[in-house]
Design a protein around this motif. Structure first.
Motif, PDB file in Angstrom:
ATOM      1  N   LEU A  37       0.833  -1.201   0.000  1.00 38.52           N
ATOM      2  CA  LEU A  37       0.000   0.000   0.000  1.00 38.52           C
ATOM      3  C   LEU A  37       0.867   1.250   0.000  1.00 38.52           C
ATOM      4  CD1 LEU A  37      -2.781  -1.021   2.546  1.00 38.52           C
ATOM      5  CD2 LEU A  37      -2.882  -1.080   0.043  1.00 38.52           C
ATOM      6  N   PHE A  38       1.917   1.232   0.800  1.00 40.42           N
ATOM      7  CA  PHE A  38       2.814   2.388   0.839  1.00 40.42           C
ATOM      8  C   PHE A  38       3.659   2.482  -0.429  1.00 40.42           C
ATOM      9  CE2 PHE A  38       1.572   2.281   5.243  1.00 40.42           C
ATOM     10  CZ  PHE A  38       1.437   3.624   5.535  1.00 40.42           C
ATOM     11  N   GLU A  39       3.954   1.341  -1.044  1.00 47.85           N
ATOM     12  CA  GLU A  39       4.655   1.373  -2.334  1.00 47.85           C
ATOM     13  C   GLU A  39       3.773   2.058  -3.381  1.00 47.85           C
ATOM     14  OE1 GLU A  39       6.103  -2.501  -3.466  1.00 47.85           O
ATOM     15  OE2 GLU A  39       6.930  -2.822  -1.462  1.00 47.85           O
ATOM     16  N   HIS A  40       2.481   1.773  -3.340  1.00 44.97           N
ATOM     17  CA  HIS A  40       1.548   2.434  -4.262  1.00 44.97           C
ATOM     18  C   HIS A  40       1.527   3.939  -4.018  1.00 44.97           C
ATOM     19  CE1 HIS A  40       0.329  -1.342  -5.786  1.00 44.97           C
ATOM     20  NE2 HIS A  40      -0.630  -1.615  -4.937  1.00 44.97           N
ATOM     21  N   ALA A  41       1.535   4.333  -2.761  1.00 51.02           N
ATOM     22  CA  ALA A  41       1.524   5.764  -2.435  1.00 51.02           C
ATOM     23  C   ALA A  41       2.798   6.435  -2.949  1.00 51.02           C
ATOM     24  CB  ALA A  41       1.377   5.964  -0.935  1.00 51.02           C
TER      25      ALA A  41
END
Length: 86
Positions: A37-41
């Motif tokens: 999820l943080f990689e997507h952000a």
């Protein structure tokens, strides 16, 4: 000289740090999904930084939704291709 505002990337990093206890409490199998999820952000940091939104969580959530929509569309296309083959 005055203070500078933190960048979007800095804010994402700080948010991830704030959620570290939550991540640690997750089951090991779920932790890579949380990290993703943080990689997507981070993948849309340029757009998030350009927006300069008051609440960093909103552009982060839109970035996550955008990446998930791309994955969903790719899976739909793959299923459609497989259905045509059979």
């Amino acid at each position: 000289m005055g203070r500078t505002n933190p960048t979007y990337r800095d804010l994402v990093r700080a948010t991830e740090s704030q959620w570290s206890d939550y991540r640690r409490a997750l089951r090991r199998a779920d932790q890579p999904y949380f990290d993703q999820l943080f990689e997507h952000a981070r993948a849309h940091a340029d757009a998030g930084g350009f927006l300069n939104h008051q609440f960093v969580e909103l552009p982060m959530l839109v970035s996550v939704a955008l990446e998930q929509q791309k994955e969903l569309d790719a899976l739909r296309e793959r299923v459609s291709d497989l259905e045509e083959e059979s």
